[in-house]
Motif scaffolding. Structure first.
Motif, mmCIF file in Angstrom:
data_model
loop_
_atom_site.group_PDB
_atom_site.id
_atom_site.type_symbol
_atom_site.label_atom_id
_atom_site.label_comp_id
_atom_site.label_asym_id
_atom_site.label_seq_id
_atom_site.Cartn_x
_atom_site.Cartn_y
_atom_site.Cartn_z
ATOM 1 N N TYR A 27 0.838 -1.209 0.000
ATOM 2 C CA TYR A 27 0.000 0.000 0.000
ATOM 3 C C TYR A 27 0.869 1.253 0.000
ATOM 4 O O TYR A 27 0.545 2.244 -0.669
ATOM 5 N N LEU A 28 1.982 1.220 0.747
ATOM 6 C CA LEU A 28 2.902 2.350 0.734
ATOM 7 C C LEU A 28 3.404 2.604 -0.684
ATOM 8 O O LEU A 28 3.424 3.745 -1.165
ATOM 9 N N ARG A 29 3.815 1.534 -1.374
ATOM 10 C CA ARG A 29 4.310 1.704 -2.742
ATOM 11 C C ARG A 29 3.189 2.173 -3.669
ATOM 12 O O ARG A 29 3.421 2.965 -4.592
ATOM 13 N N TRP A 30 1.980 1.690 -3.434
ATOM 14 C CA TRP A 30 0.829 2.101 -4.244
ATOM 15 C C TRP A 30 0.620 3.614 -4.109
ATOM 16 O O TRP A 30 0.445 4.316 -5.110
ATOM 17 N N MET A 31 0.648 4.112 -2.881
ATOM 18 C CA MET A 31 0.400 5.536 -2.658
ATOM 19 C C MET A 31 1.574 6.385 -3.143
ATOM 20 O O MET A 31 1.369 7.513 -3.619
ATOM 21 N N ALA A 32 2.791 5.878 -3.031
ATOM 22 C CA ALA A 32 3.947 6.609 -3.561
ATOM 23 C C ALA A 32 3.842 6.727 -5.078
ATOM 24 O O ALA A 32 4.113 7.795 -5.658
ATOM 25 N N ALA A 33 3.416 5.632 -5.730
ATOM 26 C CA ALA A 33 3.222 5.672 -7.182
ATOM 27 C C ALA A 33 2.078 6.600 -7.550
ATOM 28 O O ALA A 33 2.145 7.339 -8.542
ATOM 29 N N ALA A 34 1.001 6.579 -6.746
ATOM 30 C CA ALA A 34 -0.140 7.462 -7.008
ATOM 31 C C ALA A 34 0.272 8.922 -6.883
ATOM 32 O O ALA A 34 -0.140 9.776 -7.692
ATOM 33 N N CYS A 35 1.088 9.236 -5.892
ATOM 34 C CA CYS A 35 1.567 10.610 -5.693
ATOM 35 C C CYS A 35 2.368 11.072 -6.909
ATOM 36 O O CYS A 35 2.153 12.179 -7.426
ATOM 37 N N ALA A 36 3.291 10.236 -7.369
ATOM 38 C CA ALA A 36 4.100 10.590 -8.533
ATOM 39 C C ALA A 36 3.243 10.716 -9.782
ATOM 40 O O ALA A 36 3.439 11.617 -10.607
ATOM 41 N N SER A 37 2.263 9.815 -9.929
ATOM 42 C CA SER A 37 1.375 9.859 -11.085
ATOM 43 C C SER A 37 0.521 11.116 -11.078
ATOM 44 O O SER A 37 0.296 11.747 -12.116
ATOM 45 N N SER A 38 0.043 11.505 -9.910
ATOM 46 C CA SER A 38 -0.770 12.717 -9.807
ATOM 47 C C SER A 38 0.039 13.954 -10.199
ATOM 48 O O SER A 38 -0.475 14.872 -10.850
ATOM 49 N N LEU A 39 1.308 13.990 -9.801
ATOM 50 C CA LEU A 39 2.168 15.107 -10.180
ATOM 51 C C LEU A 39 2.322 15.169 -11.695
ATOM 52 O O LEU A 39 2.194 16.242 -12.305
ATOM 53 N N ILE A 40 2.580 14.025 -12.323
ATOM 54 C CA ILE A 40 2.756 13.979 -13.769
ATOM 55 C C ILE A 40 1.492 14.406 -14.499
ATOM 56 O O ILE A 40 1.536 15.117 -15.511
ATOM 57 N N CYS A 41 0.335 14.007 -13.957
ATOM 58 C CA CYS A 41 -0.943 14.278 -14.618
ATOM 59 C C CYS A 41 -1.553 15.625 -14.237
ATOM 60 O O CYS A 41 -2.664 15.945 -14.667
ATOM 61 N N GLY A 42 -0.848 16.410 -13.435
ATOM 62 C CA GLY A 42 -1.322 17.747 -13.103
ATOM 63 C C GLY A 42 -2.332 17.805 -11.984
ATOM 64 O O GLY A 42 -2.963 18.843 -11.786
ATOM 65 N N ARG A 43 -2.497 16.719 -11.200
ATOM 66 C CA ARG A 43 -3.397 16.732 -10.042
ATOM 67 C C ARG A 43 -2.572 17.043 -8.798
ATOM 68 O O ARG A 43 -2.306 16.173 -7.964
ATOM 69 N N TYR A 44 -2.151 18.276 -8.678
ATOM 70 C CA TYR A 44 -1.146 18.633 -7.683
ATOM 71 C C TYR A 44 -1.677 18.530 -6.256
ATOM 72 O O TYR A 44 -0.984 18.049 -5.362
ATOM 73 N N ARG A 45 -2.887 18.992 -6.009
ATOM 74 C CA ARG A 45 -3.452 18.892 -4.658
ATOM 75 C C ARG A 45 -3.658 17.436 -4.268
ATOM 76 O O ARG A 45 -3.452 17.050 -3.110
ATOM 77 N N LEU A 46 -4.072 16.626 -5.217
ATOM 78 C CA LEU A 46 -4.225 15.198 -4.945
ATOM 79 C C LEU A 46 -2.860 14.571 -4.648
ATOM 80 O O LEU A 46 -2.750 13.717 -3.767
ATOM 81 N N ALA A 47 -1.829 14.999 -5.366
ATOM 82 C CA ALA A 47 -0.479 14.485 -5.109
ATOM 83 C C ALA A 47 -0.063 14.772 -3.675
ATOM 84 O O ALA A 47 0.523 13.913 -3.002
#
Length: 339
Positions: A157-177
């Motif tokens: 789950y930690l790796r899942w959320m770390a990947a989600a954070c990086a993905s959100s940054l790439i996709c422009g969802r900065y607050r979600l990141a």
């Protein structure tokens, strides 16, 4: 830095092995430790393990192929590497249908766009948390080994959320990141996934200096100095304080080998799929990785070239070009690849 799949594989089996040992004298424990090390290196299949452990071992092998071999594969060998990695991840899911690392890594390979992968991570997070929490709750005891087992149970789950954070940054969802990164930090505040580095770039993207200062107050900046330096450079550049921005660049040039070439080239590398790639602190590879992840900042704005205004400014700084020229004079091979 980052999470090493091979080390986690070792930890998982060592915990399983330790659980089979009864109370013994110190000499017996020492002999058992030597026996474990030999069997792990030479006869891994002889060690006690569950299908969950076997599945994770396949994930570790796939991570080695995707994250550390594929970037250097030729056009001839790359399809073979990809096929073998997918086979290993598929086998991992057959052994353990709740092997979330395998699910995530397959989705990263098969999602047609970054937004599709982002959607997969965002919508699947709650299910992964429930699954990892259930496994964590099933671990009895309150000793050091039990606590470590609970930590490892939550790592997917930690790796899942770390990947989600990086993905959100790439996709422009900065607050979600920011939200996803804070969730990851809450799981393990010592930040083994180095999610703070993604957050540093996110705060710079949002021009949130207060949030960045709060992050730096708790983060260990010795881990990932390049990310913090590039973020500070971006803050200063956006504030039109070019002297302060140059000071940050000078610090990077002094701290990292071949930094002039790296900052001039600004290569965009594929992200690690298992987790952020493991690199040595203050190494050339660390700055290359940080600069690649900072592409979201460097490509901001308009410039006459392929880079954004900040990236063009950075590549054209006299201190950068002079450092690059000195490095190329010593090692002309540094000039191979993108200019």
């Amino acid at each position: 830095m980052a999470l090493d799949p091979n080390y986690e594989d070792f930890q998982r089996l060592s915990l399983r092995f330790a659980g089979t040992l009864g109370a013994s004298d110190p000499f017996g424990a020492a002999r058992a430790a030597v026996d474990f090390g030999h069997r792990y290196a030479q006869k891994r299949d002889s060690l006690p393990q569950t299908d969950e452990d076997r599945a994770f071992h396949l994930v570790a092998r796939a991570a080695e192929l995707i994250d550390y071999q594929l970037p250097f594969a030729t056009e001839v060998t790359a399809p073979q590497v990809i096929a073998e990695a997918r086979k290993l991840l598929g086998e991992a899911l057959e052994l353990d249908p709740e092997c979330h690392d395998a699910r995530r890594m397959l989705s990263a390979a098969e999602s047609p766009t970054p937004n599709d992968y982002h959607h997969f991570l965002a919508t699947g997070a709650a299910e992964v948390l429930e699954s990892c929490g259930r496994r964590q709750d099933a671990i009895a005891g309150d000793d050091e080994l039990s606590n470590m087992a609970r930590t490892l149970a939550m790592r997917p789950y930690l790796r899942w959320m770390a990947a989600a954070c990086a993905s959100s940054l790439i996709c422009g969802r900065y607050r979600l990141a920011l939200s996803e990164g804070q969730t990851a930090l809450a799981i393990e505040p010592n930040d083994p996934a180095d999610v703070s580095l993604t957050l540093a770039l996110t705060y710079a993207k949002l021009e949130d200096e207060e949030g960045f200062r709060a992050l730096c107050a708790t983060a260990d900046e010795r881990r990932g100095q390049a990310w913090y330096g590039l973020a500070r450079m971006a803050f200063a550049y956006k504030n039109e304080d070019y002297d302060a921005a140059k000071t940050q660049v000078t610090s990077l040039l002094e701290a990292y080998p071949n930094a002039g070439t790296t900052l001039a080239r600004q290569d965009d590398l594929p992200d690690g799929v298992y987790s952020r790639l493991c690199v040595d602190p203050l190494s050339e590879d660390e700055l290359i990785l940080a600069t690649s992840e900072a592409t979201v900042l460097l490509q901001e704005g308009y410039s006459d070239g392929e880079r954004g205004s900040m990236g063009s400014w950075l590549a054209g700084l006299p201190c950068v070009t002079e450092a690059r020229d000195r490095e190329l004079e010593k090692d002309p091979s540094l000039g191979e690849g993108n200019a």
